[in-house]
Scaffold this active site. Sequence first.
Site, PDB file in Angstrom:
ATOM      1  N   ASP A   1       0.918  -1.359  -0.180  1.00  0.00           N
ATOM      2  CA  ASP A   1       0.078  -0.057  -0.105  1.00  0.00           C
ATOM      3  C   ASP A   1       0.777   1.363  -0.019  1.00  0.00           C
ATOM      4  OD1 ASP A   1       1.027  -0.208   2.511  1.00  0.00           O
ATOM      5  OD2 ASP A   1      -0.924  -0.794   3.408  1.00  0.00           O
TER       6      ASP A   1
ATOM      7  N   ASN B   1      -7.365  -2.667  14.058  1.00  0.00           N
ATOM      8  CA  ASN B   1      -8.856  -2.861  13.999  1.00  0.00           C
ATOM      9  C   ASN B   1      -8.922  -4.210  13.030  1.00  0.00           C
ATOM     10  OD1 ASN B   1      -7.847  -2.203  11.478  1.00  0.00           O
ATOM     11  ND2 ASN B   1      -9.046  -0.394  11.218  1.00  0.00           N
TER      12      ASN B   1
ATOM     13  N   HIS C   1      -7.062  -4.844  10.330  1.00  0.00           N
ATOM     14  CA  HIS C   1      -6.791  -4.434   8.935  1.00  0.00           C
ATOM     15  C   HIS C   1      -5.583  -5.168   8.369  1.00  0.00           C
ATOM     16  CE1 HIS C   1      -4.509  -0.492   9.383  1.00  0.00           C
ATOM     17  NE2 HIS C   1      -3.766  -1.452   9.254  1.00  0.00           N
TER      18      HIS C   1
ATOM     19  N   GLU D   1      -9.771  -2.220   5.363  1.00  0.00           N
ATOM     20  CA  GLU D   1     -10.295  -1.789   6.934  1.00  0.00           C
ATOM     21  C   GLU D   1     -11.270  -2.885   6.868  1.00  0.00           C
ATOM     22  OE1 GLU D   1      -8.646   0.113   8.414  1.00  0.00           O
ATOM     23  OE2 GLU D   1      -8.168   1.918   7.619  1.00  0.00           O
TER      24      GLU D   1
HETATM   25  P1  PGA Z   1       2.311  -1.464  12.787  1.00  0.00           P
HETATM   26  O1  PGA Z   1       1.184  -1.523  11.540  1.00  0.00           O
HETATM   27  O2  PGA Z   1       3.274  -2.250  12.193  1.00  0.00           O
HETATM   28  O3  PGA Z   1       3.019   0.057  12.738  1.00  0.00           O
HETATM   29  O4  PGA Z   1       1.730  -1.620  13.927  1.00  0.00           O
HETATM   30  C1  PGA Z   1       0.587  -2.508  11.181  1.00  0.00           C
HETATM   31  C2  PGA Z   1      -0.618  -2.319  10.320  1.00  0.00           C
HETATM   32  O5  PGA Z   1      -1.261  -1.243  10.495  1.00  0.00           O
HETATM   33  O6  PGA Z   1      -0.675  -3.104   9.212  1.00  0.00           O
END
Ligand code: PGA
Length: 245
Positions: free
Chosen positions: A66, A135, A137, A142
């Site tokens: 992404d 959450n 994702h 999402e």
């Molecule tokens: P993080 O993010 O590794 O910074 O916890 C993971 C994500 O949001 O997929």
Amino acid sequence: MEIFIGTEADCDELGAREIVKQIKSKPDSVLGLATGSTPEGIYRRLVEKHKNGEVSFARVKTFNLDEYVGIPESHVCSYHYFMDTNLFRHVDIDPNATHIPDGNAMDLNAECRKYEEMIAQSGGIDLQLLGIGPNGHIGFNEPETPFESLTHVVDLTDSTINANARFFESHEQVPRQAVTMGIKSIMQARRIILVAKGAPKAHVIMRAIKGPVTPKVPASVLQLHPNVLIILDHDAASGLTDLSK
Ligand code: PGA
């Protein structure tokens, strides 16, 4: 689904070892890569292993999950910048073989279609690395994203904007949109490794691994994939332990 639980250092080492193993078995592997704080340690180990002569990325292709919409690639919070500083500039990968969605494309929907075509033309992703949002994702898919989704433009949820605000100077600077590979794009990878660290991920990990498969928890779709490794540190795994009591 295979689950590994260890220290943070164990998680980084195993993640890096799995990627090295993949590249050794197929030097022109197509890797799906993730950003965020979770994979940083894995990339550090990969750079070390490259410098020790253990692995070459010369024939590897990469596709990142992404990118934010509307911030320059040179912005310190862009995922282009992240990948360059954490991995690409330290290894022998061909920059033309690295792909990250263009969040500044004039026609974002056309960019999404082009990204899917490029993944298909490369022969598909051999190994996809994933983090998980609080959450649930994966990528920026999402909750309630259809499991059939391909690469698309997404409006980020408040949960994600709040979680990512720590990387930006202020909450207002966090982009509201991103381009992300879809759930189907991720599930088409031949092997998937999801890594999670820290107590704030414990609850969502428990829901993703032990709960029902539902778009409400996008990562729960991984229960349907035949070749998944989940790498957890002890804190992220603490919900699983509690459940078995
Ligand atoms: P993080 O993010 O590794 O910074 O916890 C993971 C994500 O949001 O997929």
